[in-house]
Design a protein around this motif. Structure first.
Motif, PDB file in Angstrom:
ATOM      1  N   GLU A 120       0.846  -1.191   0.000  1.00 58.80           N
ATOM      2  CA  GLU A 120       0.000   0.000   0.000  1.00 58.80           C
ATOM      3  C   GLU A 120       0.883   1.243   0.000  1.00 58.80           C
ATOM      4  O   GLU A 120       1.850   1.329   0.760  1.00 58.80           O
ATOM      5  CB  GLU A 120      -0.915  -0.005   1.214  1.00 58.80           C
ATOM      6  CG  GLU A 120      -1.889  -1.164   1.193  1.00 58.80           C
ATOM      7  CD  GLU A 120      -2.763  -1.222   2.421  1.00 58.80           C
ATOM      8  OE1 GLU A 120      -2.301  -0.810   3.508  1.00 58.80           O
ATOM      9  OE2 GLU A 120      -3.907  -1.687   2.302  1.00 58.80           O
ATOM     10  N   PRO A 134       0.384   5.415   0.189  1.00 64.02           N
ATOM     11  CA  PRO A 134      -0.376   6.670   0.223  1.00 64.02           C
ATOM     12  C   PRO A 134       0.389   7.725  -0.584  1.00 64.02           C
ATOM     13  O   PRO A 134       1.608   7.841  -0.460  1.00 64.02           O
ATOM     14  CB  PRO A 134      -0.421   7.014   1.712  1.00 64.02           C
ATOM     15  CG  PRO A 134       0.776   6.331   2.296  1.00 64.02           C
ATOM     16  CD  PRO A 134       1.048   5.123   1.447  1.00 64.02           C
ATOM     17  N   GLN A 166      -8.054  14.320  -7.874  1.00 58.11           N
ATOM     18  CA  GLN A 166      -7.520  12.987  -7.618  1.00 58.11           C
ATOM     19  C   GLN A 166      -6.412  12.581  -8.581  1.00 58.11           C
ATOM     20  O   GLN A 166      -6.211  11.404  -8.844  1.00 58.11           O
ATOM     21  CB  GLN A 166      -8.645  11.935  -7.627  1.00 58.11           C
ATOM     22  CG  GLN A 166      -9.698  12.149  -6.564  1.00 58.11           C
ATOM     23  CD  GLN A 166      -9.148  12.025  -5.156  1.00 58.11           C
ATOM     24  OE1 GLN A 166      -8.480  11.052  -4.835  1.00 58.11           O
ATOM     25  NE2 GLN A 166      -9.394  13.012  -4.312  1.00 58.11           N
ATOM     26  N   PHE A 185      -3.373   4.875  -2.966  1.00 61.88           N
ATOM     27  CA  PHE A 185      -4.552   5.605  -2.528  1.00 61.88           C
ATOM     28  C   PHE A 185      -4.154   6.998  -2.046  1.00 61.88           C
ATOM     29  O   PHE A 185      -2.995   7.235  -1.717  1.00 61.88           O
ATOM     30  CB  PHE A 185      -5.300   4.821  -1.429  1.00 61.88           C
ATOM     31  CG  PHE A 185      -4.453   4.505  -0.223  1.00 61.88           C
ATOM     32  CD1 PHE A 185      -4.394   5.362   0.855  1.00 61.88           C
ATOM     33  CD2 PHE A 185      -3.706   3.338  -0.187  1.00 61.88           C
ATOM     34  CE1 PHE A 185      -3.617   5.065   1.960  1.00 61.88           C
ATOM     35  CE2 PHE A 185      -2.918   3.030   0.910  1.00 61.88           C
ATOM     36  CZ  PHE A 185      -2.879   3.900   1.989  1.00 61.88           C
ATOM     37  N   GLU A 234      -3.381  10.246   0.142  1.00 65.88           N
ATOM     38  CA  GLU A 234      -2.680  10.315   1.421  1.00 65.88           C
ATOM     39  C   GLU A 234      -3.609  10.523   2.615  1.00 65.88           C
ATOM     40  O   GLU A 234      -3.356  10.022   3.692  1.00 65.88           O
ATOM     41  CB  GLU A 234      -1.648  11.451   1.370  1.00 65.88           C
ATOM     42  CG  GLU A 234      -0.572  11.328   2.396  1.00 65.88           C
ATOM     43  CD  GLU A 234       0.533  12.329   2.142  1.00 65.88           C
ATOM     44  OE1 GLU A 234       0.227  13.535   2.043  1.00 65.88           O
ATOM     45  OE2 GLU A 234       1.679  11.908   2.038  1.00 65.88           O
ATOM     46  N   GLY A 235      -4.696  11.233   2.474  1.00 66.41           N
ATOM     47  CA  GLY A 235      -5.583  11.532   3.592  1.00 66.41           C
ATOM     48  C   GLY A 235      -6.423  10.357   4.047  1.00 66.41           C
ATOM     49  O   GLY A 235      -6.924  10.347   5.160  1.00 66.41           O
ATOM     50  N   GLN A 236      -6.601   9.360   3.232  1.00 61.57           N
ATOM     51  CA  GLN A 236      -7.442   8.221   3.597  1.00 61.57           C
ATOM     52  C   GLN A 236      -6.726   7.326   4.589  1.00 61.57           C
ATOM     53  O   GLN A 236      -5.510   7.237   4.611  1.00 61.57           O
ATOM     54  CB  GLN A 236      -7.808   7.397   2.363  1.00 61.57           C
ATOM     55  CG  GLN A 236      -8.749   8.085   1.428  1.00 61.57           C
ATOM     56  CD  GLN A 236      -9.146   7.161   0.271  1.00 61.57           C
ATOM     57  OE1 GLN A 236      -8.644   6.058   0.139  1.00 61.57           O
ATOM     58  NE2 GLN A 236     -10.048   7.647  -0.562  1.00 61.57           N
ATOM     59  N   GLU A 237      -7.534   6.638   5.401  1.00 60.07           N
ATOM     60  CA  GLU A 237      -6.957   5.695   6.350  1.00 60.07           C
ATOM     61  C   GLU A 237      -6.483   4.452   5.606  1.00 60.07           C
ATOM     62  O   GLU A 237      -7.079   4.058   4.612  1.00 60.07           O
ATOM     63  CB  GLU A 237      -8.013   5.264   7.367  1.00 60.07           C
ATOM     64  CG  GLU A 237      -8.431   6.376   8.298  1.00 60.07           C
ATOM     65  CD  GLU A 237      -9.440   5.885   9.322  1.00 60.07           C
ATOM     66  OE1 GLU A 237      -9.485   4.667   9.572  1.00 60.07           O
ATOM     67  OE2 GLU A 237     -10.158   6.716   9.852  1.00 60.07           O
ATOM     68  N   ARG A 255      -6.457   0.783   5.090  1.00 60.91           N
ATOM     69  CA  ARG A 255      -7.410  -0.266   5.429  1.00 60.91           C
ATOM     70  C   ARG A 255      -6.666  -1.503   5.895  1.00 60.91           C
ATOM     71  O   ARG A 255      -5.713  -1.930   5.265  1.00 60.91           O
ATOM     72  CB  ARG A 255      -8.268  -0.593   4.215  1.00 60.91           C
ATOM     73  CG  ARG A 255      -9.239   0.518   3.918  1.00 60.91           C
ATOM     74  CD  ARG A 255      -9.996   0.216   2.666  1.00 60.91           C
ATOM     75  NE  ARG A 255      -9.297   0.965   1.605  1.00 60.91           N
ATOM     76  CZ  ARG A 255      -8.998   0.490   0.434  1.00 60.91           C
ATOM     77  NH1 ARG A 255      -9.316  -0.730   0.107  1.00 60.91           N
ATOM     78  NH2 ARG A 255      -8.367   1.209  -0.452  1.00 60.91           N
TER      79      ARG A 255
END
Length: 170
Positions: A80, A82, A89, A148, A150-153, A155
């Motif tokens: 993953e 970020p 986007q 994904f 950068e601000g998203q958690e 998963r």
């Protein structure tokens, strides 16, 4: 005039240990012979050639077993990353081969640039991608990479996410 040489070790783009190859004199004189990667082929090198071929065969078996184990280990792994994105986007920059190698190293997986068929490979879009790898002894593997914003958690993989990863690799 090209020169016949017996390779003492594998040389990319030329041959494998124990092979008798033809090389240009400058390449042989300036690289292969001083670095002891080859010797001049002659009548006395036949015994040496047979021994080198046997050693290469044994090493190839070991490399194949290790490569197949690494390919099996990669099946359940999702790297993953970020990344920074603009409001539409679109990614700033890309995820490069060096990033993939570093990400794999964090999960105790050893990869090198030679494992990527294209050294200039870069991921420039968000989402889940499959990256083809070439391991030793022509063993193929697939590395799943998720990029994904950068601000998203991040998963945590659940059984559903792992099932999706398995579907992607198949």
């Amino acid at each position: 005039m090209k020169q016949q040489l017996l390779l003492l070790e594998d040389v990319d783009g030329l041959g494998r240990s124990g092979d008798i190859v033809t090389a240009k004199p400058g390449h042989a004189r300036n690289y292969l012979l001083p670095k002891q990667k080859a010797v001049v082929a002659g009548a006395g090198t036949l015994r040496l050639q047979e021994r080198l071929k046997e050693e290469r065969r044994l090493k190839a078996q070991q490399d194949r077993v290790l490569s197949e184990a690494l390919a099996k280990e990669l099946q359940g792994v999702i790297l993953e990353f970020p990344v920074k994105v603009d409001p539409e986007q679109n990614m700033y920059g890309s995820v490069t081969v060096a990033d993939l190698i570093a990400g794999a190293a964090e999960k105790n997986i050893v990869l090198t640039k030679k494992n990527f068929p294209s050294a200039h490979y870069a991921i420039r879009t968000l989402g889940k991608k499959k990256v083809a790898l070439k391991l030793n002894e022509d063993v193929d593997a697939v590395l799943v990479v998720e990029v994904f914003p950068e601000g998203q958690e991040i998963r945590i993989p659940t059984s559903a996410t792992q099932q999706q990863a398995e579907e992607i690799t198949e």
